[in-house]
Design a protein around this motif. Structure first.
Motif: not given
Length: 265
Positions: A125-141
């Motif tokens: 659910s994290i990997a496939f349904y929280q993709t906008p959040q993962i985008k934010k995280i990696l953009t910041l990093i």
């Protein structure tokens, strides 16, 4: 490098470590002192804060739900010049439901495989349904102006573990090494685990066995393996998953890869 060399001796931070120092398939090495990971910082002591300052962290990236974050903020950090960012990897209602499931498994005497399946679904659910959040995280990093970054969640095991493994996989750390790094949580968290087991035994009038509590709190290789099988089955590679599934721009991924590794000579 041994686990003993890696473990930082904080008083109330149990799962702190650098995700760098790991070699990629091309022979490059992830830079150390750039990205750290840990469990929650809300229980840190003044001594812990002084030790943390030595790492000169600029950004704390907290992956807990908004409810968790607001309820247990690291108050000792409030006066420090550190940018604290909360990017929840699960909505509040999902996190609350997961806590209820966690405690139901804790008191059951059977269902070990059911718990692993629950955790697999949690990772999915994290990997496939929280993709906008993962985008934010990696953009910041990816922006080295934010470095060094400390990524954390409650235990520093699941949400933080997923993000750390994705970053390492993006720069092509071999999967077996990614898995070893993920499972280091079991070594770093052991002291807290022992305390938790003792407390739970007293609170539940010894209804919960030490083995049961340990099983539920440990990181299990099968869970990460299933996540990577799902990513590979759908996208082929982690980089393609990030581009197509999380809609991350190629420029951001390239910047992260270029900035994060020492080139082999």
């Amino acid at each position: 490098m041994s686990n003993k060399q890696l473990i930082q001796h904080f008083e109330k931070i149990y799962n702190f470590r650098d995700i760098g120092g790991v070699k990629t398939e091309q022979g490059s090495t992830i830079k150390k002192g750039v990205i750290y990971r840990s469990d929650k910082l809300s229980n840190m002591t003044p001594s812990d804060l002084e030790k943390l300052k030595k790492f000169k962290i600029k950004t704390i990236l907290d992956l807990r739900s908004e409810k968790e974050y607001n309820k247990n903020k690291p108050l000792l950090l409030s006066a420090e010049e550190i940018n604290s960012v909360n990017i929840p990897l699960l909505p509040i209602e999902t996190q609350d439901a997961n806590f209820r499931k966690f405690f139901s498994f804790l008191f059951r005497k059977t269902g070990a495989e059911d718990f692993k399946n629950f955790t697999r679904e949690y990772y999915h659910s994290i990997a496939f349904y929280q993709t906008p959040q993962i985008k934010k995280i990696l953009t910041l990093i990816s922006d080295d102006k934010n470095w060094p970054v400390l990524i954390n969640c409650s235990a520093g095991k699941d949400r933080t573990g997923i993000i750390a493994s994705i970053i390492q996989s993006l720069v092509q750390v071999p999967y077996q090494k990614v898995l070893e790094e993920y499972l280091l949580t079991n070594d770093y968290y052991k002291h807290r685990l022992d305390i938790f087991i003792k407390v739970m035994r007293w609170i539940t009038l010894f209804q919960v066995s030490p083995e049961r509590a340990e099983f539920i709190l440990k990181a299990h290789p099968e869970v990460l393996e299933q996540l990577y099988a799902n990513i590979k089955g759908r996208y082929g590679t982690v980089e393609t998953y990030l581009m197509e599934g999380c809609q991350l721009e190629v420029e951001i991924l390239d910047r992260l890869k270029q900035n994060l590794v020492h080139k082999s000579t």
